[in-house]
Design a protein around this motif. Structure first.
Motif, PDB file in Angstrom:
ATOM      1  N   TRP A 137       0.820  -1.211   0.000  1.00 26.23           N
ATOM      2  CA  TRP A 137       0.000   0.000   0.000  1.00 26.23           C
ATOM      3  C   TRP A 137       0.856   1.263   0.000  1.00 26.23           C
ATOM      4  O   TRP A 137       0.452   2.272  -0.567  1.00 26.23           O
ATOM      5  CB  TRP A 137      -1.022   0.006   1.140  1.00 26.23           C
ATOM      6  N   THR A 138       2.036   1.206   0.623  1.00 29.11           N
ATOM      7  CA  THR A 138       2.888   2.398   0.625  1.00 29.11           C
ATOM      8  C   THR A 138       3.451   2.669  -0.770  1.00 29.11           C
ATOM      9  O   THR A 138       3.604   3.829  -1.163  1.00 29.11           O
ATOM     10  CB  THR A 138       4.042   2.301   1.646  1.00 29.11           C
ATOM     11  N   GLU A 145      -3.673  -5.865   4.356  1.00 28.98           N
ATOM     12  CA  GLU A 145      -2.818  -5.738   5.533  1.00 28.98           C
ATOM     13  C   GLU A 145      -3.598  -5.991   6.828  1.00 28.98           C
ATOM     14  O   GLU A 145      -4.818  -5.997   6.847  1.00 28.98           O
ATOM     15  CB  GLU A 145      -2.203  -4.329   5.579  1.00 28.98           C
ATOM     16  N   ILE A 200      -4.510   4.310   7.692  1.00 28.78           N
ATOM     17  CA  ILE A 200      -4.047   2.936   7.488  1.00 28.78           C
ATOM     18  C   ILE A 200      -3.131   2.475   8.608  1.00 28.78           C
ATOM     19  O   ILE A 200      -3.191   1.313   9.025  1.00 28.78           O
ATOM     20  CB  ILE A 200      -3.366   2.797   6.107  1.00 28.78           C
ATOM     21  N   THR A 201      -2.318   3.345   9.139  1.00 26.62           N
ATOM     22  CA  THR A 201      -1.379   2.946  10.192  1.00 26.62           C
ATOM     23  C   THR A 201      -1.975   3.030  11.592  1.00 26.62           C
ATOM     24  O   THR A 201      -1.377   2.531  12.548  1.00 26.62           O
ATOM     25  CB  THR A 201      -0.093   3.794  10.133  1.00 26.62           C
ATOM     26  N   ARG A 238      -2.398   7.617   4.925  1.00 29.29           N
ATOM     27  CA  ARG A 238      -1.309   7.037   5.719  1.00 29.29           C
ATOM     28  C   ARG A 238      -1.685   7.009   7.207  1.00 29.29           C
ATOM     29  O   ARG A 238      -1.483   6.008   7.891  1.00 29.29           O
ATOM     30  CB  ARG A 238      -0.020   7.832   5.514  1.00 29.29           C
ATOM     31  N   ALA A 284      -4.277  -1.672   0.849  1.00 26.77           N
ATOM     32  CA  ALA A 284      -4.248  -1.679   2.315  1.00 26.77           C
ATOM     33  C   ALA A 284      -5.135  -2.765   2.907  1.00 26.77           C
ATOM     34  O   ALA A 284      -4.831  -3.303   3.975  1.00 26.77           O
ATOM     35  CB  ALA A 284      -4.671  -0.319   2.856  1.00 26.77           C
ATOM     36  N   LEU A 343      -4.921  -4.442   9.580  1.00 23.62           N
ATOM     37  CA  LEU A 343      -5.307  -3.074   9.930  1.00 23.62           C
ATOM     38  C   LEU A 343      -6.017  -3.041  11.276  1.00 23.62           C
ATOM     39  O   LEU A 343      -6.636  -4.032  11.686  1.00 23.62           O
ATOM     40  CB  LEU A 343      -6.260  -2.508   8.874  1.00 23.62           C
TER      41      LEU A 343
END
Length: 172
Positions: free
Chosen positions: A4-5, A74, A34-35, A31, A71, A76
């Motif tokens: 995703w990055t 991932e 997502i983080t 960002r 994303a 999450l």
């Protein structure tokens, strides 16, 4: 580095208009969302009213959907996953912009297993709504719909269960 990055960083975000009237900030918002492992970590970052607004897609919706799809593969935080899947749902189902919607649906089809994972482990109803719009293999969709039926039934029963003496309903 996670996929995703790479998707986020390859986009020139300043080239895309947002519904708030500004350009370039959506990369930072994505960002942060997502983080984030909690709502507190998400802070003021939101996609609501930026990517889509009342069925109208902003220019930034198509590249944002690509980042969202990457994303969703991932691990999450629950609130981040919810923000992303609801935004994707709004873009896929509510978009009046035919070309934007078609491009987003194509991105979703390319990463469709992330949506099937969401249907079996996350927001089942939202994921199924998305799949109903994009899935071209109706037999596969029907099989998954049957596989998650008990999950949906449990959620519906929980929302309809009476709570307390006031006769209110959970989930309203």
């Amino acid at each position: 580095m996670v996929p995703w990055t790479v998707e986020l960083e390859r986009v020139d975000w300043n080239a895309y208009a947002c519904w708030c009237g500004e350009r370039g900030h959506l990369a930072d918002d994505l960002r942060q969302i997502i983080t984030a492992r909690s709502v507190a970590e998400m802070g003021a970052a939101s996609l609501d009213g930026h990517v889509e607004d009342q069925g109208m897609l902003a220019d930034v919706a198509v590249p944002a959907a690509g980042v969202i799809m990457a994303a969703l593969h991932e691990d999450l935080g629950a609130d981040a996953r919810s923000e992303l899947i609801i935004t994707l749902w709004r873009c896929v189902l509510g978009a009046e912009d035919e070309s934007g919607r078609a491009a987003i649906q194509q991105q979703v089809r390319a990463g469709i297993w992330a949506i099937y994972r969401e249907a079996t482990h996350g927001d089942t109803e939202t994921a199924l709504d998305i799949l109903e719009c994009v899935e071209q293999d109706t037999a596969r969709l029907d099989a998954f719909r049957e596989a998650v039926r008990s999950r949906l039934d449990k959620r519906r029963r929980r929302r309809q269960a009476p709570t307390g003496w006031g006769g209110g309903r959970e989930g309203r």
